[in-house]
Design an enzyme around this catalytic site. Structure first.
Site, PDB file in Angstrom:
ATOM      1  N   ARG A 109      26.435  32.145  35.041  1.00 28.66           N
ATOM      2  CA  ARG A 109      26.505  31.040  34.106  1.00 28.66           C
ATOM      3  C   ARG A 109      27.099  29.859  34.099  1.00 28.66           C
ATOM      4  O   ARG A 109      28.170  29.578  34.805  1.00 28.66           O
ATOM      5  CB  ARG A 109      27.164  31.738  32.493  1.00 28.66           C
ATOM      6  CG  ARG A 109      27.970  32.895  33.005  1.00 28.66           C
ATOM      7  CD  ARG A 109      28.780  32.908  33.328  1.00 28.66           C
ATOM      8  NE  ARG A 109      29.365  31.685  32.679  1.00 28.66           N
ATOM      9  CZ  ARG A 109      30.359  31.048  33.198  1.00 28.66           C
ATOM     10  NH1 ARG A 109      31.298  31.625  34.299  1.00 28.66           N
ATOM     11  NH2 ARG A 109      31.514  30.382  32.130  1.00 28.66           N
ATOM     12  N   GLY A 110      27.420  29.183  33.280  1.00 32.04           N
ATOM     13  CA  GLY A 110      28.830  27.528  33.195  1.00 32.04           C
ATOM     14  C   GLY A 110      27.270  26.815  33.858  1.00 32.04           C
ATOM     15  O   GLY A 110      26.401  26.658  34.908  1.00 32.04           O
ATOM     16  N   ALA A 111      27.780  25.704  32.652  1.00 32.13           N
ATOM     17  CA  ALA A 111      26.581  24.251  32.755  1.00 32.13           C
ATOM     18  C   ALA A 111      26.693  24.446  34.174  1.00 32.13           C
ATOM     19  O   ALA A 111      24.512  24.198  34.654  1.00 32.13           O
ATOM     20  CB  ALA A 111      26.970  23.489  31.932  1.00 32.13           C
TER      21      ALA A 111
ATOM     22  N   ASP B  68      28.828  22.481  28.097  1.00 26.21           N
ATOM     23  CA  ASP B  68      27.296  22.610  28.774  1.00 26.21           C
ATOM     24  C   ASP B  68      26.460  20.854  28.241  1.00 26.21           C
ATOM     25  O   ASP B  68      26.056  21.667  28.708  1.00 26.21           O
ATOM     26  CB  ASP B  68      27.330  23.696  27.222  1.00 26.21           C
ATOM     27  CG  ASP B  68      27.895  25.039  28.065  1.00 26.21           C
ATOM     28  OD1 ASP B  68      28.772  24.876  27.392  1.00 26.21           O
ATOM     29  OD2 ASP B  68      27.663  26.174  29.190  1.00 26.21           O
TER      30      ASP B  68
ATOM     31  N   LYS C 220      31.382  26.063  24.585  1.00 25.96           N
ATOM     32  CA  LYS C 220      31.102  27.996  24.103  1.00 25.96           C
ATOM     33  C   LYS C 220      32.034  27.495  22.163  1.00 25.96           C
ATOM     34  O   LYS C 220      32.913  26.574  22.896  1.00 25.96           O
ATOM     35  CB  LYS C 220      32.658  28.271  25.022  1.00 25.96           C
ATOM     36  CG  LYS C 220      32.416  29.637  24.873  1.00 25.96           C
ATOM     37  CD  LYS C 220      30.845  30.628  24.681  1.00 25.96           C
ATOM     38  CE  LYS C 220      30.481  30.628  25.767  1.00 25.96           C
ATOM     39  NZ  LYS C 220      28.684  30.840  25.538  1.00 25.96           N
TER      40      LYS C 220
END
Lengths: 368, 368
Positions: free
Chosen positions: B55-57, B247, B258
């Site tokens: 996860r994480g852009a 994001d 988030k």
């Protein structure tokens, strides 16, 4: 309050079979178990408050009063025991003012008693009065706050009124009806279509574990959200009204409440959504003005943040979320400045969050 | 990045023994287990992104690119397979723009290829480039953001600089260095005394489980707090600077990040604390202006809110916190309007959160 016995529901009561025992709902086990917990000594009362078996400003006050009654039973020198108990109770939790208020009230009654008076009967009466008055205060807040919800329902042509609340300022936090929930229960009973956004309320999860439980028990429509979500909902017009409780409100209307309340107030202001605090007069600290500077903020066990209580396969326990050596800080309350609060819902009426507002409803406190 | 191999650390890489396998860190198991997870097909990539194994852009973008490489290996018609995979990958998560950016970049490279060209070699090169460029972007953000921290350290006479961050925009969210953490790691390596307030980040706990883990691995002082606590800390001058990731950021500087980021920005503004967003240029959506209206916000499984992952007696599992029938809503992101953001830290420099600010650093996007 629960549906079958709304008027009679209590969160604390004297055991009918044994008047040396006070009974409470063990709020540490909800929503997974509904258990009655017995207080057999004032020391049990201290533990119940400190460990959050009971919590919520009004209920903490009521528990303190009943603990002093238990102290009065325990010794040949009840007055000394009551004073010893008072000191210990006072130290359990620093933020909620009702604790101090209730203890002071019982001690004042005792100091006014003539010698030879039955201190057990006196403290019992005072504890009963505190509880009965709390129910009436909640009823007053419910009736006053109901008007706000009715107005919004009319504006929305009876579309559901979406109310966001933080933590549990419900029946479980008081003796019956609750504070923030009282207007909601009254509106629901009147047939107004209400829906409650329930903040999870980390770290103790009073929202997911207590507020959601009691709203379900009372058949009030609700949806659980994480504490992070309220701002997004407000940006998208999914919140019509915010109502929270308070653990201590200053003379000038600054509100100490569960950590995170301040963030919701900021979001409400940013989105032009009314932000109200349900305020029993017993929660006003007339001796303080600047909440951020003057109200002591409790720091609690870091394990509350890292160890999360739940159920799996019918068994109840905690799991640790963070690594074992992660440093943690756990402030339990924050202060919402009066400038962010649309109004205070008290048992006597709704007023501005200001000294002038509060004194307009409680003029007898002008010189306190 | 981890201390022993800061420069070489990667969150995603091609398996050295088998070039048909891509390896990632399984972020679902941290901080309790550090496990390598293998992607052997583009479908594995889809699941890894959707299930938040990665996860994480930036890392989502990199994983999508590597998944397209895996697609290129799987069939006699690699181009068709890549397009099929692209559609499926696109649908995994709606908010992070890097996913779309990386897919588009690979597809563009393929469409420009002459017939008969080795598509596997081409997609592999593109995936490698995306990863290497991401490391350089993080490095640029680190160098730019370092200046902010240095300035505060000087103002504070080298007292610790307290930085609050939300979610994980760390090494684990990117390929190395991270975005919001890059300035922190650079400052720490330079000997500046930094301390990080780590928001728990409900519901997925990326703060307590990922950010705290990687800060500890890099020996950066930090303290875990619940998401509710940041406002209180800011009111009491315990936060000098907020840095978050993003994001997706619109052309006008609105930031989707988030859920809960917006609340922290409100508190920062209310307390006059600088609020910066670490923004790799790959996360800018030049085609959108109004973030609140135009950015799609992902809704995820309600179980993320009610079922909390942790460890007990060496075993890892979830416990359910709420009652089984509690209705839940789970929005994963919110949008922080540009007006609340002090500045955007990009790899090319720091700018205002505005179209003018972004175009001053990325003038080539003026007519996009």
């Amino acid at each position: 309050m629960l549906p079958d016995n709304a008027e009679d529901f209590r969160t604390i009561w004297l055991c009918t079979d044994d008047e040396s025992v006070v009974q409470v709902i063990d709020q540490r086990l909800l929503p997974h178990d509904y258990c009655i917990h017995e207080l057999r000594s004032w020391q049990d009362g201290v533990v119940a408050i400190a460990d959050m078996c009971v919590r919520g400003a009004p209920l903490i006050g009521a528990t303190a009063a009943w603990s002093l009654y238990l102290a009065s039973l325990q010794t040949s020198d009840p007055e000394a025991e009551i004073h010893t108990a008072a000191i210990a109770l006072q130290q359990t939790r620093p933020t909620a003012i009702n604790l101090r208020w209730a203890i002071k009230r019982v001690l004042t009654a005792i100091s006014a008693a003539s010698s030879g008076e039955d201190l057990a009967a006196l403290t019992r009466l005072e504890a009963e009065n505190i509880c009965n008055e709390d129910v009436e205060i909640s009823r007053g807040i419910g009736e006053q706050g109901l008007r706000l919800i009715e107005e919004i329902a009319v504006e929305k042509n009876n579309a559901p009124v979406n109310i966001l609340t933080h933590c549990n300022a419900g029946s479980l936090a008081a003796v019956n009806w609750g504070t923030a929930t009282a207007p909601i229960y009254f509106a629901h009973q009147k047939g107004i279509d209400v829906h409650v956004w329930v903040d999870e309320t980390r770290p103790r999860n009073q929202g997911s574990q207590l507020t959601a439980w009691e709203l379900a028990a009372n058949q009030v429509p609700h949806t659980l959200i994480v504490d992070n979500a309220g701002g997004h909902l407000m940006q998208h017009e999914m919140v019509d009204l915010v109502i929270t409780g308070t653990d201590r409100t200053t003379r000038c209307g600054d509100v100490a409440n569960k950590i995170g309340t301040y963030l919701k107030a900021l979001a409400a202001v940013d989105n032009n959504i009314p932000f109200y605090v349900a305020l029993p007069s017993t929660t006003i600290d007339w001796g303080r003005r600047d909440g951020i500077v003057e109200i002591p903020i409790e720091e609690r066990d870091p394990a509350e943040v890292t160890d999360i209580f739940g159920i799996r396969d019918g068994k109840k326990f905690c799991v640790r979320t963070a690594a074992i050596d992660t440093p943690v800080s756990n402030y339990a309350f924050d202060v919402t400045p009066a400038r962010l609060i649309t109004g205070l819902i008290t048992e006597r009426g709704i007023c501005d969050a200001s000294e002038g507002g509060l004194l307009s409803l409680f003029p007898e406190m002008r010189n306190e």
